[in-house]
Each structure stands twice: as structure tokens, then as C-alpha cells.
Motif scaffolding. Structure first.
Motif, PDB file in Angstrom:
ATOM      1  N   VAL A 220      -9.835  -7.812   7.959  1.00 11.26           N
ATOM      2  CA  VAL A 220      -8.648  -7.293   8.293  1.00 11.26           C
ATOM      3  C   VAL A 220      -7.312  -8.381   8.229  1.00 11.26           C
ATOM      4  CG1 VAL A 220      -7.043  -6.175   9.935  1.00 11.26           C
ATOM      5  CG2 VAL A 220      -9.665  -5.332   9.555  1.00 11.26           C
ATOM      6  N   ASP A 221      -7.664  -9.595   8.744  1.00 14.41           N
ATOM      7  CA  ASP A 221      -6.776 -10.719   8.540  1.00 14.41           C
ATOM      8  C   ASP A 221      -6.339 -11.107   6.990  1.00 14.41           C
ATOM      9  OD1 ASP A 221      -6.710 -11.054  11.240  1.00 14.41           O
ATOM     10  OD2 ASP A 221      -7.704 -12.891  11.363  1.00 14.41           O
ATOM     11  N   ASP A 297      -8.226  -4.207  19.057  1.00  6.81           N
ATOM     12  CA  ASP A 297      -7.232  -5.353  18.484  1.00  6.81           C
ATOM     13  C   ASP A 297      -7.153  -5.261  16.900  1.00  6.81           C
ATOM     14  OD1 ASP A 297      -5.189  -7.295  18.594  1.00  6.81           O
ATOM     15  OD2 ASP A 297      -6.980  -8.578  17.699  1.00  6.81           O
ATOM     16  N   VAL A 298      -8.486  -5.091  16.483  1.00  3.32           N
ATOM     17  CA  VAL A 298      -8.628  -5.161  14.962  1.00  3.32           C
ATOM     18  C   VAL A 298      -8.106  -3.679  14.532  1.00  3.32           C
ATOM     19  CG1 VAL A 298     -10.526  -4.840  13.207  1.00  3.32           C
ATOM     20  CG2 VAL A 298     -10.689  -6.327  14.847  1.00  3.32           C
ATOM     21  N   TYR A 299      -8.230  -2.582  15.059  1.00  2.33           N
ATOM     22  CA  TYR A 299      -7.673  -1.328  14.664  1.00  2.33           C
ATOM     23  C   TYR A 299      -6.171  -1.492  14.736  1.00  2.33           C
ATOM     24  CZ  TYR A 299      -7.002   3.658  14.722  1.00  2.33           C
ATOM     25  OH  TYR A 299      -6.427   4.991  14.132  1.00  2.33           O
ATOM     26  N   ASP A 300      -5.593  -2.136  15.733  1.00  3.16           N
ATOM     27  CA  ASP A 300      -4.183  -2.364  15.780  1.00  3.16           C
ATOM     28  C   ASP A 300      -3.603  -2.913  14.431  1.00  3.16           C
ATOM     29  OD1 ASP A 300      -3.951  -0.720  18.069  1.00  3.16           O
ATOM     30  OD2 ASP A 300      -4.150  -2.507  19.431  1.00  3.16           O
ATOM     31  N   HIS A 301      -4.410  -3.813  14.038  1.00  5.34           N
ATOM     32  CA  HIS A 301      -4.180  -4.678  13.064  1.00  5.34           C
ATOM     33  C   HIS A 301      -4.007  -3.847  11.806  1.00  5.34           C
ATOM     34  CE1 HIS A 301      -4.783  -8.867  14.922  1.00  5.34           C
ATOM     35  NE2 HIS A 301      -3.674  -8.313  15.370  1.00  5.34           N
ATOM     36  N   VAL A 302      -5.320  -3.009  11.575  1.00  4.17           N
ATOM     37  CA  VAL A 302      -5.224  -2.183  10.593  1.00  4.17           C
ATOM     38  C   VAL A 302      -4.218  -1.187  10.469  1.00  4.17           C
ATOM     39  CG1 VAL A 302      -6.855  -0.445   9.579  1.00  4.17           C
ATOM     40  CG2 VAL A 302      -7.763  -2.352  10.243  1.00  4.17           C
ATOM     41  N   LEU A 303      -3.729  -0.493  11.636  1.00  2.00           N
ATOM     42  CA  LEU A 303      -2.627   0.229  11.634  1.00  2.00           C
ATOM     43  C   LEU A 303      -1.383  -0.342  11.116  1.00  2.00           C
ATOM     44  CD1 LEU A 303      -3.165   2.199  14.816  1.00  2.00           C
ATOM     45  CD2 LEU A 303      -3.684   3.114  12.501  1.00  2.00           C
ATOM     46  N   ARG A 304      -1.120  -1.648  11.493  1.00  2.00           N
ATOM     47  CA  ARG A 304      -0.033  -2.394  11.116  1.00  2.00           C
ATOM     48  C   ARG A 304      -0.048  -2.791   9.611  1.00  2.00           C
ATOM     49  NH1 ARG A 304       0.808  -7.416  14.683  1.00  2.00           N
ATOM     50  NH2 ARG A 304       2.857  -7.634  13.430  1.00  2.00           N
ATOM     51  N   ALA A 305      -0.987  -2.897   9.193  1.00  2.00           N
ATOM     52  CA  ALA A 305      -1.333  -3.329   7.862  1.00  2.00           C
ATOM     53  C   ALA A 305      -1.117  -2.148   6.778  1.00  2.00           C
ATOM     54  CB  ALA A 305      -2.530  -4.097   7.330  1.00  2.00           C
ATOM     55  N   SER A 306      -1.572  -0.986   7.338  1.00  5.17           N
ATOM     56  CA  SER A 306      -1.396   0.162   6.620  1.00  5.17           C
ATOM     57  C   SER A 306      -0.095   0.527   6.567  1.00  5.17           C
ATOM     58  CB  SER A 306      -2.318   1.169   7.001  1.00  5.17           C
ATOM     59  OG  SER A 306      -2.320   1.591   8.316  1.00  5.17           O
ATOM     60  N   GLU A 307       0.700   0.789   7.880  1.00  6.93           N
ATOM     61  CA  GLU A 307       1.933   1.243   7.998  1.00  6.93           C
ATOM     62  C   GLU A 307       2.853   0.086   6.984  1.00  6.93           C
ATOM     63  OE1 GLU A 307       2.647   1.282  11.935  1.00  6.93           O
ATOM     64  OE2 GLU A 307       1.443   2.905  12.351  1.00  6.93           O
ATOM     65  N   TRP A 308       2.584  -1.059   7.080  1.00  7.20           N
ATOM     66  CA  TRP A 308       3.545  -1.986   6.540  1.00  7.20           C
ATOM     67  C   TRP A 308       3.539  -1.873   4.950  1.00  7.20           C
ATOM     68  CZ3 TRP A 308       3.304  -7.996   7.775  1.00  7.20           C
ATOM     69  CH2 TRP A 308       4.292  -8.582   7.207  1.00  7.20           C
TER      70      TRP A 308
END
Length: 394
Positions: A220-221, A297-308
Motif C-alpha cells: 500500500v505504501d 491504518d493500512v485501510y485508511d492509507h488505501v482509502l486515501r490513495a483511492s480517493e487521491w
């Protein structure tokens, strides 16, 4: 029951069955023959891909040297939350897999279809999951089987010069006491994953759930780094869009390249929301309560990446539309100038054309007639020039 079924069956179905566990133990001992995967012709971002740095000798210790696999295999064994062995023979996994408190990691690099078919036919891994582990271009997903989980995911990076996205596919088998990773190319840096595991030794006691978290966190990073690089590329494109020297063709070409990259990134990033969200389900018994915040935390990063990614797609579309608008505006400016100069040039053409007739007219053959026509040309042309200038047409 199919691999897509996410119903009521849980991993607990194989936790109580010694025969199923034994089949898995034999599966990871089976010979796996493979060839090295292709090397990505790029320089990756921040060490998430294997070409970013030289191999660390400290991590070469985990390469199994027993010859049970012709492809590169890596092994690690954790006991009671501590790293006990690494680089031990693949054939010895069956000696450890049934022991309490033991967690085993096996990494296989580019095994072929015939090698992994042995796992399906003789050792209990579902043939559909094994087939997906061999085939390329699988959708990022989580499949649930009676005695194991299968995860397909992608590492991502942006090739900065061309603006194209390069992906690296990894397949993961998740069981009660073991994590098997099948890397289909050299793209994802497995040493970065091991560094992530070693950075939090106090969490290793949570077994397979922690190993899976470390792997997904690195993947995810890479998504986040790729989206960030795309954002920077789009900002550069915006500067080019409003450059003093028009570069419409370059802007249009780069816009389509970045839009294509965003489509590919979206195709990889969006399904990871479902994967991580499904892994956090309590009935899977993979993510224990202490690991829930880390997976969240990984899920939050995935959401941010997808929304971005979604916002960048809209931004690229806006850049394309703005480029067309700017080109239209520039064309209008050019047309105004051409029209203005054409009107000015039409004045001497009209006057000289009139006086060029083969008929008598006032001042014909006289010096004052020539002077009058010249003054008329200059006067009318000057009036038109000043009028167009006042209206910002010139």
C-alpha cells in the motif's frame, strides 16, 4: 464451495483438522521449479522495488540453500514471537509446521504452473488458488477457501520520464501458521518487507497476521508513492499548460499518458479496499484484536490513495479541457489580429482599385489627385488601426 465464497466458512475449519495442516506442511516441502522473472527497466521509489538498492547481505541469510526448489526460495521461522531460524531448508518446514507457537514464512520467486500444480493435487491448496498464483494479471482480490486464504495484490510505481505506471504482482497463501508469498517478477522488494517485519519485533508474537500486515503495508505504501508521483507529474503539466511558449501538443500527449496511468493505478488500488476490509473480519481469525489498529491504518492509507486517484483523474480531465479552451482562445486572438490587419490592408486596395479604373475621375492626371488618394489611404488605415487597438484586437 468456490474460491469466491465469503460466506460463513472460516479459517477455523482447518485449525482443528490435523490432516489439513499436514497436507499444507507437505505442500510447502514439495519441489517448486521456476525461472527468474523479468526486471523492470526503471528506477523505483524509496526502496519499495528491488532495483532501488544493492542486496543486503544480512537478508541473504534467509535464502534456502537445500536445492528443493530451482527457483529462489526464502524461509523464516518465528517461535513465540522471536525469529529463530532463517534460510533453513524448505524440506524442514514439515518438521516445524505443527508445533505450537511457530510461524513460518516461505517466499517463492516465479514458480511455474507445473510446480504449483503439485500443491493443488497432493497437498491441499485449492487448485483455483494455485492457478491464480501462476497466472499473471489477476485482479487484486481475496479468495476464501476451507483451509486457507488466497490474496492477490500489486506493488505500483510511476516511471517518471514516460509517466507510465509499472506494477508488480504478488500472490499470497495465508494459513494458520504460515504465510506463503509467490512473487511473479523482480518488482517488489522482498527485503523491504523483511525490514518492515524486523522494525517491530514486539508484534511478531501475533503470528501470520503480523506478517501479512507488514507485506500489505509495503504494498500500500507503493500505491501511495505512485499516486504522489502522479500528483507531482500533473503539477508539472499544469506549469507547462500555462507556459509563455505554447506547448499544446506536449500537454495533450502527457495528459493522455497520465490519464492512462491513473486508470491502471485505479484498477490496482480500488480493489485493495475490499481486500483489506475483508481481512479485518473477525470470523477469518487472521487479524487478532491487537493487530486491528494496524490493519485499520493500512485501510485508511488505501482509502486515501483511492480517493487521491479519483481526484487526479478529474484533474487530468480538467487539464485536457483547459488545454482545448486555451487553444481556442489563442485561435480567437489570432483570428482577431488577422481580421484587423485584413481590414487595414483592404483600405489601400480599395482606393488604388478605384483610381485604377479606365474612366475619368476627379484629379486624374493631376498631382493633387495622387496626394488626395494617398492621404485617404493613410487616414482611413490609421483610423482603423486606432479603433482595433482600442478594442484590443491588435
Amino acid at each position: 464451495m468456490t474460491g469466491q465464497d465469503l460466506g460463513s466458512t472460516s479459517l477455523g475449519a482447518f485449525q482443528d483438522g490435523e490432516g489439513e495442516v499436514q497436507r499444507f506442511a507437505k505442500a510447502v516441502v514439495a519441489p517448486v521449479v521456476g525461472v527468474s522473472g523479468g526486471v523492470l527497466p526503471i528506477q523505483p521509489v524509496q526502496g519499495l522495488f528491488s532495483h532501488d538498492r544493492d542486496p543486503d547481505p544480512a537478508f541473504q541469510r534467509c535464502v534456502a540453500a537445500d536445492g528443493a526448489t530451482r527457483c529462489v526460495a526464502r524461509t523464516r521461522l518465528y517461535r513465540e514471537g522471536k525469529l529463530e531460524l532463517e534460510g533453513f531448508p524448505v524440506a524442514d518446514i514439515s518438521d516445524y509446521i505443527d508445533e505450537e507457537g511457530v510461524t513460518v514464512w516461505l517466499d517463492l520467486h516465479s514458480p511455474d504452473r507445473a510446480d504449483l500444480a503439485v500443491l493443488s493435487e497432493e497437498f491441499g491448496l485449492h487448485p483455483l488458488a494455485v492457478e491464480d498464483a501462476v497466472n499473471v494479471h489477476q485482479r487484486a482480490k481475496l479468495d476464501r477457501y476451507p483451509d486457507h486464504l488466497f490474496v492477490s495484490a500489486y506493488g505500483v510505481r510511476l516511471e517518471p520520464v514516460a509517466g507510465t505506471v509499472v506494477t508488480s504482482e504478488v500472490a499470497v497463501f495465508v494459513t494458520k501458521r504460515a504465510l506463503i508469498t509467490v512473487r511473479k517478477d523482480d518488482g517488489l522488494d522482498i527485503e523491504a518487507v523483511m525490514e518492515r517485519w524486523d522494525a517491530n519485533p514486539d508484534l511478531v508474537c501475533h503470528g501470520v497476521g503480523y506478517l501479512l500486515y507488514g507485506l500489505l503495508d509495503v504494498i500500500v505504501d507503493s500505491h501511495f508513492e505512485a499516486v504522489q508521483a502522479l500528483d507531482a507529474a500533473i503539477e508539472d503539466l499544469e506549469d507547462t499548460l500555462f507556459a509563455d511558449v505554447p506547448q499544446g501538443a506536449l500537454v495533450q500527449r502527457r495528459s493522455f499518458e497520465l490519464r492512462k496511468s491513473l486508470v491502471l493505478t485505479r484498477r490496482v488500488v480500488l480493489p485493495m479496499r475490499e481486500v483489506v476490509n475483508a481481512l479485518m473480519r473477525r470470523d477469518l481469525r487472521i487479524v487478532v484484536d491487537p493487530m486491528q489498529p494496524y490493519f485499520q491504518d493500512v485501510y485508511d492509507h488505501v482509502l486515501r490513495a483511492s480517493e487521491w486517484t479519483e481526484s487526479l483523474r478529474d484533474l487530468v480531465t480538467t487539464i485536457l479541457e483547459t488545454n482545448l479552451t486555451i487553444q481556442g482562445n489563442r485561435l480567437n486572438e489570432i483570428m482577431k489580429k488577422l481580421t484587423s490587419w485584413a481590414a487595414i490592408i483592404a483600405v489601400p486596395t480599395a482606393v488604388t482599385g478605384f483610381y485604377g479604373q479606365n474612366v475619368p475621375y476627379p484629379g486624374v492626371g493631376q498631382h493633387w489627385g495622387f496626394a488626395v488618394s494617398t492621404i485617404a489611404i493613410l487616414g482611413i488605415a490609421g483610423i482603423l488601426y486606432l479603433g482595433f487597438k482600442r478594442r484590443d484586437w491588435l
